[in-house]
Design an enzyme around this catalytic site. Structure first.
Site, PDB file in Angstrom:
ATOM      1  N   GLU A   1      -0.041   6.835  -3.921  1.00  0.00           N
ATOM      2  CA  GLU A   1      -0.591   7.660  -2.620  1.00  0.00           C
ATOM      3  C   GLU A   1      -1.695   6.797  -2.178  1.00  0.00           C
ATOM      4  O   GLU A   1      -2.206   5.603  -2.399  1.00  0.00           O
ATOM      5  CB  GLU A   1      -2.086   8.478  -3.690  1.00  0.00           C
ATOM      6  CG  GLU A   1      -0.832   9.609  -3.908  1.00  0.00           C
ATOM      7  CD  GLU A   1      -1.885  10.983  -5.203  1.00  0.00           C
ATOM      8  OE1 GLU A   1      -3.033  10.853  -5.067  1.00  0.00           O
ATOM      9  OE2 GLU A   1      -1.066  11.691  -5.608  1.00  0.00           O
ATOM     10  N   PRO A   2      -2.225   7.279  -1.163  1.00  0.00           N
ATOM     11  CA  PRO A   2      -3.447   6.222  -0.472  1.00  0.00           C
ATOM     12  C   PRO A   2      -4.599   6.053  -1.004  1.00  0.00           C
ATOM     13  O   PRO A   2      -4.313   4.277  -1.258  1.00  0.00           O
ATOM     14  CB  PRO A   2      -4.286   7.293  -0.019  1.00  0.00           C
ATOM     15  CG  PRO A   2      -2.570   7.879   1.105  1.00  0.00           C
ATOM     16  CD  PRO A   2      -2.253   8.150  -0.742  1.00  0.00           C
TER      17      PRO A   2
ATOM     18  N   GLY B   1      15.208 -25.664   8.126  1.00  0.00           N
ATOM     19  CA  GLY B   1      14.840 -26.169   8.955  1.00  0.00           C
ATOM     20  C   GLY B   1      14.743 -25.315  10.725  1.00  0.00           C
ATOM     21  O   GLY B   1      14.385 -24.558   9.188  1.00  0.00           O
TER      22      GLY B   1
ATOM     23  N   TRP C   1       4.744   4.952   1.246  1.00  0.00           N
ATOM     24  CA  TRP C   1       5.068   4.090   1.190  1.00  0.00           C
ATOM     25  C   TRP C   1       6.475   4.954   0.526  1.00  0.00           C
ATOM     26  O   TRP C   1       7.676   4.241  -0.108  1.00  0.00           O
ATOM     27  CB  TRP C   1       4.773   3.475  -0.070  1.00  0.00           C
ATOM     28  CG  TRP C   1       3.544   2.120   0.931  1.00  0.00           C
ATOM     29  CD1 TRP C   1       2.774   1.413   1.085  1.00  0.00           C
ATOM     30  CD2 TRP C   1       4.910   0.701   1.965  1.00  0.00           C
ATOM     31  NE1 TRP C   1       1.970   1.117   1.634  1.00  0.00           N
ATOM     32  CE2 TRP C   1       3.415   0.533   2.325  1.00  0.00           C
ATOM     33  CE3 TRP C   1       5.947   0.887   2.834  1.00  0.00           C
ATOM     34  CZ2 TRP C   1       3.394  -0.659   3.475  1.00  0.00           C
ATOM     35  CZ3 TRP C   1       6.367  -0.212   3.490  1.00  0.00           C
ATOM     36  CH2 TRP C   1       4.731  -0.846   4.320  1.00  0.00           C
TER      37      TRP C   1
ATOM     38  N   ALA D   1      -4.138   6.098  -4.656  1.00  0.00           N
ATOM     39  CA  ALA D   1      -3.146   5.542  -6.172  1.00  0.00           C
ATOM     40  C   ALA D   1      -2.220   4.722  -6.349  1.00  0.00           C
ATOM     41  O   ALA D   1      -1.561   4.990  -5.909  1.00  0.00           O
ATOM     42  CB  ALA D   1      -3.326   6.472  -6.860  1.00  0.00           C
TER      43      ALA D   1
ATOM     44  N   THR E   1      10.361   5.358   0.511  1.00  0.00           N
ATOM     45  CA  THR E   1      11.495   5.228   0.078  1.00  0.00           C
ATOM     46  C   THR E   1      12.222   6.247   0.183  1.00  0.00           C
ATOM     47  O   THR E   1      12.663   7.256  -0.695  1.00  0.00           O
ATOM     48  CB  THR E   1      11.840   3.778  -0.757  1.00  0.00           C
ATOM     49  OG1 THR E   1      10.894   3.170  -0.625  1.00  0.00           O
ATOM     50  CG2 THR E   1      13.486   3.217  -0.608  1.00  0.00           C
TER      51      THR E   1
ATOM     52  N   LEU F   1       5.454   8.727  -5.802  1.00  0.00           N
ATOM     53  CA  LEU F   1       4.444   7.887  -7.130  1.00  0.00           C
ATOM     54  C   LEU F   1       3.157   8.361  -5.826  1.00  0.00           C
ATOM     55  O   LEU F   1       1.894   8.638  -6.234  1.00  0.00           O
ATOM     56  CB  LEU F   1       4.683   7.666  -8.347  1.00  0.00           C
ATOM     57  CG  LEU F   1       3.046   7.344  -9.154  1.00  0.00           C
ATOM     58  CD1 LEU F   1       3.460   8.085  -9.725  1.00  0.00           C
ATOM     59  CD2 LEU F   1       3.973   5.824  -9.494  1.00  0.00           C
TER      60      LEU F   1
ATOM     61  N   GLU G   1       7.385  -0.843  -7.326  1.00  0.00           N
ATOM     62  CA  GLU G   1       7.478  -0.555  -9.076  1.00  0.00           C
ATOM     63  C   GLU G   1       6.889  -1.687  -9.913  1.00  0.00           C
ATOM     64  O   GLU G   1       7.427  -2.032 -10.546  1.00  0.00           O
ATOM     65  CB  GLU G   1       9.613  -0.991  -9.334  1.00  0.00           C
ATOM     66  CG  GLU G   1       9.991   0.424  -7.863  1.00  0.00           C
ATOM     67  CD  GLU G   1      11.378   0.886  -8.550  1.00  0.00           C
ATOM     68  OE1 GLU G   1      11.390   0.568 -10.088  1.00  0.00           O
ATOM     69  OE2 GLU G   1      11.635   0.668  -8.291  1.00  0.00           O
TER      70      GLU G   1
HETATM   71  C1  LIG Z   1       8.916  -1.757   0.863  1.00  0.00           C
HETATM   72  C2  LIG Z   1       8.024  -0.793  -0.122  1.00  0.00           C
HETATM   73  C3  LIG Z   1       8.677   0.209  -0.835  1.00  0.00           C
HETATM   74  C4  LIG Z   1       8.145   1.085  -1.489  1.00  0.00           C
HETATM   75  N1  LIG Z   1       8.964   2.591  -2.266  1.00  0.00           N
HETATM   76  C5  LIG Z   1       8.192   3.384  -3.055  1.00  0.00           C
HETATM   77  C6  LIG Z   1       8.308   4.572  -3.329  1.00  0.00           C
HETATM   78  O1  LIG Z   1       9.615   4.611  -3.173  1.00  0.00           O
HETATM   79  N2  LIG Z   1       7.733   5.435  -3.870  1.00  0.00           N
HETATM   80  C7  LIG Z   1       6.775   4.645  -4.304  1.00  0.00           C
HETATM   81  O2  LIG Z   1       6.010   6.089  -5.404  1.00  0.00           O
HETATM   82  N3  LIG Z   1       5.411   4.411  -3.741  1.00  0.00           N
HETATM   83  C8  LIG Z   1       6.894   2.969  -3.260  1.00  0.00           C
HETATM   84  N4  LIG Z   1       5.750   1.908  -2.518  1.00  0.00           N
HETATM   85  C9  LIG Z   1       4.521   1.565  -2.787  1.00  0.00           C
HETATM   86  C10 LIG Z   1       4.746   0.815  -3.869  1.00  0.00           C
HETATM   87  O3  LIG Z   1       5.067   1.210  -5.344  1.00  0.00           O
HETATM   88  C11 LIG Z   1       2.814   0.300  -4.075  1.00  0.00           C
HETATM   89  O4  LIG Z   1       2.438  -0.228  -2.922  1.00  0.00           O
HETATM   90  C12 LIG Z   1       3.147  -0.881  -5.288  1.00  0.00           C
HETATM   91  O5  LIG Z   1       3.208   0.178  -6.204  1.00  0.00           O
HETATM   92  C13 LIG Z   1       1.206  -1.595  -4.710  1.00  0.00           C
HETATM   93  O6  LIG Z   1       0.119  -0.126  -4.876  1.00  0.00           O
HETATM   94  P1  LIG Z   1      -0.913  -0.537  -3.585  1.00  0.00           P
HETATM   95  O7  LIG Z   1       0.399  -0.792  -2.656  1.00  0.00           O
HETATM   96  O8  LIG Z   1      -1.850   1.040  -3.558  1.00  0.00           O
HETATM   97  O9  LIG Z   1      -1.592  -1.905  -4.462  1.00  0.00           O
HETATM   98  P2  LIG Z   1      -2.986  -1.958  -5.221  1.00  0.00           P
HETATM   99  O10 LIG Z   1      -2.165  -1.530  -6.760  1.00  0.00           O
HETATM  100  O11 LIG Z   1      -3.862  -1.864  -4.195  1.00  0.00           O
HETATM  101  O12 LIG Z   1      -2.856  -3.358  -5.425  1.00  0.00           O
HETATM  102  C14 LIG Z   1      -3.773  -4.459  -4.210  1.00  0.00           C
HETATM  103  C15 LIG Z   1      -3.502  -5.743  -4.854  1.00  0.00           C
HETATM  104  O13 LIG Z   1      -4.520  -5.753  -6.276  1.00  0.00           O
HETATM  105  C16 LIG Z   1      -3.924  -6.297  -7.355  1.00  0.00           C
HETATM  106  N5  LIG Z   1      -4.154  -5.694  -9.090  1.00  0.00           N
HETATM  107  C17 LIG Z   1      -3.632  -4.293  -8.357  1.00  0.00           C
HETATM  108  N6  LIG Z   1      -4.627  -3.422 -10.355  1.00  0.00           N
HETATM  109  C18 LIG Z   1      -4.634  -4.624 -10.832  1.00  0.00           C
HETATM  110  C19 LIG Z   1      -5.524  -5.211 -12.198  1.00  0.00           C
HETATM  111  N7  LIG Z   1      -5.012  -4.109 -13.064  1.00  0.00           N
HETATM  112  N8  LIG Z   1      -5.261  -6.849 -12.604  1.00  0.00           N
HETATM  113  C20 LIG Z   1      -4.778  -7.514 -11.684  1.00  0.00           C
HETATM  114  N9  LIG Z   1      -4.192  -7.345 -10.365  1.00  0.00           N
HETATM  115  C21 LIG Z   1      -4.842  -5.708  -9.803  1.00  0.00           C
HETATM  116  C22 LIG Z   1      -2.293  -5.505  -7.067  1.00  0.00           C
HETATM  117  O14 LIG Z   1      -1.434  -6.240  -8.160  1.00  0.00           O
HETATM  118  C23 LIG Z   1      -1.920  -6.362  -6.240  1.00  0.00           C
HETATM  119  O15 LIG Z   1      -1.751  -7.531  -5.925  1.00  0.00           O
HETATM  120  C24 LIG Z   1       6.505   1.478  -2.517  1.00  0.00           C
HETATM  121  C25 LIG Z   1       6.189   0.166  -1.472  1.00  0.00           C
HETATM  122  C26 LIG Z   1       6.556  -0.843  -1.111  1.00  0.00           C
HETATM  123  C27 LIG Z   1       5.978  -1.870  -0.153  1.00  0.00           C
END
Ligand SMILES: Cc1cc2nc3c(=O)[nH]c(=O)nc-3n(C[C@H](O)[C@H](O)[C@H](O)COP(=O)(O)OP(=O)(O)OC[C@H]3O[C@@H](n4cnc5c(N)ncnc54)[C@H](O)[C@@H]3O)c2cc1C
Length: 383
Positions: free
Chosen positions: A127-128, A340, A156, A130, A158, A125, A364
């Site tokens: 993307e860079p 500690g 990302w 999204a 998994t 799901l 998620e």
């Molecule tokens: C260990 C790991 C495993 C993963 N596995 C998968 C996988 O199997 N499949 C998959 O598709 N993805 C996976 N992901 C991706 C993960 O789901 C995303 O990293 C996550 O949804 C957040 O998206 P982003 O990293 O683009 O952060 P962003 O969406 O850019 O968010 C950056 C910050 O802004 C905050 N933010 C964003 N929008 C709002 C809002 N409307 N109001 C307040 N705060 C907001 C967020 O909470 C966050 O603190 C994984 C990520 C990790 C770290």
């Protein structure tokens, strides 16, 4: 109100606990250092019935209820979050998603293989550009004759490096936002499906396989559509309802592991001529942690129990994920301090719990996003 587990739930909990403590926990540190989970462990989980447990018997499953599945995630999370994460993606995001949205043919084709662990699943799901705003995805699915051509990239992911089957989301009409999104079942040996390891050294979940996946003119037949064309956003969100409960249960396991480690350390470490557990300040930390573990566990059980009764549980699942992951993050932070200097080294597992738990707060749907889901459900939308 009866909060006790049924004999069958207790049996599944025992099986998962034995596997987690005897097979996973002893190798958790080594997997974390090596940066990978042996594929043989996935096969073992399949043989034990852990990977297909929640599927109907017709597809090789064990017909478990949601409470039983949550108990398994809790036990695995108590041992290692990378292994629990592997299973949550494979089972809750992929298999459950196919069970809910797949055609009979798709279910017969994929579910028995996934149940046995012969095939591994991943869920694509993010993307860079999204992440939290999944509906703004840029990957496209262009209709072409009797199929679709997928283009774009996912990060990302998994299990993405070794998965055999991917649930992939792409838009057939980006101007329609979430209404343009389609879900597809893509076999990973399809030409144009390219994958590589995510760059960088990760904070936690170091034994997990996180991939950067590119779709370059990746052609899939129309029969690969999961759900209706344009209905992919609903598919993605319903899968997250399952997955988030798995993450919440895994977080209960992490918090319980922190509590177990703190109790053991407080009983054995002596300073100022007494056990540190006899200092009231340390007792206060342990008592707060125990209260958090109980509260988180009850929220997870409630959401799972409601799911088993066929009720809508989006809000309750988000509440469970929000509370359990935040509680486990507090527990891990306090556990490192309570140990500690020893807590600062991977000689003790609390250091790994502290690193891993940040992932559970992020994937998620971050804690911010869970708060949005909860508040929107309570307040409603202005008509
Ligand atoms: C260990 C790991 C495993 C993963 N596995 C998968 C996988 O199997 N499949 C998959 O598709 N993805 C996976 N992901 C991706 C993960 O789901 C995303 O990293 C996550 O949804 C957040 O998206 P982003 O990293 O683009 O952060 P962003 O969406 O850019 O968010 C950056 C910050 O802004 C905050 N933010 C964003 N929008 C709002 C809002 N409307 N109001 C307040 N705060 C907001 C967020 O909470 C966050 O603190 C994984 C990520 C990790 C770290």
């Amino acid at each position: 109100m009866d909060l006790s587990l049924t004999p069958s739930q207790l049996e599944i909990q025992k099986m998962a606990r034995d596997f987690a403590q005897k097979r996973v926990a002893p190798m958790a540190r080594e997997m974390d250092e090596r940066g990978e989970m042996p594929v043989s462990l996935a096969r073992e989980m399949g043989d034990l019935g852990l990977l297909g447990g929640s599927l109907p018997k017709t597809y090789g499953g064990g017909q478990w209820d949601a409470v039983s599945l949550a108990l398994c995630y809790e036990e695995l999370g108590r041992a290692d979050s990378s292994v629990r994460g592997f299973m949550t993606v494979h089972t809750s995001l992929v298999s459950q998603c196919i069970l809910t949205w797949g055609t009979e043919e798709q279910k017969r084709q994929y579910l028995p293989k996934l149940a046995r662990g012969g095939w591994i699943g991943c869920y694509c799901l993010t993307e860079p550009n999204a992440g939290s705003d999944a509906a703004s995805m840029e990957s496209t699915a262009i209709e072409d004759g009797d199929g679709f051509v997928l283009s774009g990239e996912k990060i990302w992911i998994t299990n993405g490096g070794f998965a055999d089957l991917a649930v992939v989301f792409a838009s057939r009409d980006r101007s329609a936002r979430h209404k343009g999104i389609c879900a597809f079942l893509v076999e990973t040996d399809t030409p144009g499906f390219q994958r590589e390891k995510m760059p960088g050294k990760e904070l936690g979940h170091r034994a997990s396989d996180h991939a950067h996946i590119r779709f370059e003119n990746c052609r899939v037949p129309r029969s690969a559509l999961l759900g209706e064309a344009g209905g992919g956003f609903k598919v993605a969100m319903s899968a997250l309802d399952y997955g988030r409960l798995g993450v919440a249960a895994g977080a209960v396991g992490v918090a319980q592991a922190c509590l177990d480690a703190c109790i053991e350390f407080a009983r054995t470490r002596r300073q100022f001529g007494q056990r540190i557990g006899d200092f009231e300040m340390i007792q206060s930390v342990i008592a707060d942690m125990a209260a958090d573990v109980d509260a988180a566990r009850l929220l997870v059980y409630r959401a799972a129990w409601m799911k088993d009764r066929g009720q809508k549980v989006t809000r309750e699942t988000s509440i469970a994920k929000l509370f359990a992951t935040e509680a486990a993050a507090r527990a891990a932070s306090e556990a490192v301090l309570l140990h500690g200097g020893r807590g600062y080294s991977n000689e003790y597992p609390v250091e790994r719990y502290y690193r891993d738990i940040k992932g559970l707060q992020i994937y998620e749907g971050t804690s911010h996003i869970q708060r949005i889901v909860i508040a929107r459900d309570l307040i409603g939308r202005e008509s």
